[in-house]
Design a protein around this motif. Sequence first.
Motif, short mmCIF file in Angstrom:
data_model
loop_
_atom_site.label_atom_id
_atom_site.label_comp_id
_atom_site.label_asym_id
_atom_site.label_seq_id
_atom_site.Cartn_x
_atom_site.Cartn_y
_atom_site.Cartn_z
N GLN A 83 17.02 -5.42 8.28
CA GLN A 83 15.72 -6.09 8.26
C GLN A 83 15.71 -7.37 9.08
O GLN A 83 14.87 -8.24 8.85
CB GLN A 83 15.36 -6.36 6.81
CG GLN A 83 15.49 -5.10 5.99
CD GLN A 83 14.67 -5.18 4.76
OE1 GLN A 83 13.45 -5.36 4.84
NE2 GLN A 83 15.32 -5.06 3.64
N ILE A 101 12.30 -8.86 10.81
CA ILE A 101 11.07 -9.39 10.18
C ILE A 101 11.07 -10.92 10.06
O ILE A 101 10.04 -11.52 9.78
CB ILE A 101 10.76 -8.73 8.81
CG1 ILE A 101 11.83 -9.03 7.76
CG2 ILE A 101 10.56 -7.22 8.96
CD1 ILE A 101 11.44 -8.55 6.36
N GLN A 128 7.27 -11.78 10.26
CA GLN A 128 6.21 -10.94 9.69
C GLN A 128 6.07 -11.37 8.23
O GLN A 128 6.78 -10.89 7.35
CB GLN A 128 6.60 -9.47 9.79
CG GLN A 128 6.72 -8.95 11.22
CD GLN A 128 7.32 -7.56 11.28
OE1 GLN A 128 7.16 -6.76 10.37
NE2 GLN A 128 8.03 -7.28 12.36
N GLN A 170 4.00 -11.06 5.72
CA GLN A 170 3.72 -10.17 4.57
C GLN A 170 4.91 -9.28 4.25
O GLN A 170 5.17 -8.99 3.08
CB GLN A 170 2.48 -9.33 4.85
CG GLN A 170 1.22 -10.16 4.71
CD GLN A 170 -0.05 -9.32 4.78
OE1 GLN A 170 0.01 -8.10 4.81
NE2 GLN A 170 -1.18 -10.00 4.82
N ALA A 171 5.65 -8.85 5.29
CA ALA A 171 6.82 -8.00 5.06
C ALA A 171 7.89 -8.77 4.30
O ALA A 171 8.56 -8.24 3.40
CB ALA A 171 7.38 -7.50 6.39
N VAL A 172 8.05 -10.06 4.64
CA VAL A 172 9.03 -10.90 3.92
C VAL A 172 8.55 -11.10 2.48
O VAL A 172 9.31 -10.94 1.52
CB VAL A 172 9.22 -12.27 4.63
CG1 VAL A 172 10.12 -13.18 3.82
CG2 VAL A 172 9.76 -12.07 6.03
N LYS A 203 6.67 -9.32 0.61
CA LYS A 203 6.72 -8.12 -0.24
C LYS A 203 8.07 -7.95 -0.92
O LYS A 203 8.15 -7.44 -2.03
CB LYS A 203 6.45 -6.89 0.63
CG LYS A 203 5.02 -6.44 0.60
CD LYS A 203 4.86 -5.13 1.35
CE LYS A 203 3.41 -5.00 1.81
NZ LYS A 203 3.30 -4.31 3.08
N GLN A 204 9.16 -8.33 -0.21
CA GLN A 204 10.49 -8.09 -0.76
C GLN A 204 11.03 -9.27 -1.55
O GLN A 204 12.00 -9.13 -2.29
CB GLN A 204 11.47 -7.82 0.37
CG GLN A 204 11.04 -6.65 1.20
CD GLN A 204 12.00 -6.41 2.32
OE1 GLN A 204 13.17 -6.23 2.10
NE2 GLN A 204 11.49 -6.43 3.53
#
Length: 327
Positions: free
Chosen positions: A196, A199, A218, A220-222, A224-225
């Motif tokens: 990953q 991101i 990114q 939102q990608a960060v 989310k997790q």
Amino acid sequence: MTDTQAVRSMLVGIGAYLPANVVSNTRLEAMVDTTDAWIRERTGITQRAIAAPLETTASLGAEAGRRALADAGMAPEDVELIVCATATPDQTFPATAALIQARLGIPVCIAFDVQAVCTGFVYAMAVADSMMKAGQARTALVIGAETFSRILDWSDRTTCVLFGDGAGAAVLRAVPESEAGGRGVLAHALRADGRQAGILHVRGGPSSGGGTGKLAMQGQAVFKQAVTNISEAIEAACARAGIAVADVDWFVPHQANRRILDGVARRLAIPEDKVVVTVDRHGNTSAASVPLAFAAARADGRIKPGDLVLLEAMGGGLTWGATLVRV
Ligand code: COA
């Protein structure tokens, strides 16, 4: 104390340093296409400190280290190990830890940097603790220091409003386990998932060409997790120490975003008043944020000797992790 005797790494000192130049959201409005309301609502940040032109990661880290040594009542000569967590070193080499060593007048010792971005301080604590347990050093200076303002793309409003500069430091002292009284560093949980890397990264560096590079994310990608990863690491560190999450007195998280802090607290049923929050004043200072938040809660009397404190973070790599300490 012999090299083979079981030891605990006691946290005996803490120090923090923030640059004097405080930039409010309102001041940012004049530089970037953003608003104070957007930044507050999405992140909880109201201001951040930005290093002056002559300040560097090593100068911030040295000042935090000096304050931590004073807090511990220790002299530069006592330090046998320096671990500096940073993603924004002064130079490609030598390590920022060595530059800090020279600035503080610390004699020949072990000194190196740890690169785990925002999880850097949590990683550095684990490295220093493990080396002390292996008999490599009796006193360690563990520093998180960053000047993220130097790697921000100030034309990218989705990232440049999030970060700030600063440094924090802790002094660890090895004592025989029999004398520790249950105090000291108790457990770690460290994680990385290099798949990953894309991101959250700075594309640049000595081997890839193109100069130092600028931060890209990114968001939102960060986001989310973050809650899942951090929660898992907290539970793993507590399980390793045989302690229930509910028994932790203080949570000192990496200060990336107020919504992530709230999300983790909700998921693990942690009462809001046990979570130390400085993201509003500091922004995201990467590896410096955990020791800066720790120092703030120690200075205002919340964290007291004997308290069980959980440090946690997530950052580029991706990396994430948690450390449990009884102070
Ligand atoms: N000011 C004003 N508007 C902005 C803005 C800013 N600084 N940054 C982005 N926007 C706009 C976007 O352009 C977008 O507009 P559009 O809907 O017209 O396209 C809108 O706000 C929403 O953007 P989005 O990226 O979906 O916002 P978000 O709710 O995901 O919040 C973050 C963005 C970065 C705050 C959020 O994703 C986040 O916190 N992620 C985790 C990041 C993090 O913690 N990283 C560090 C880990 S160490």
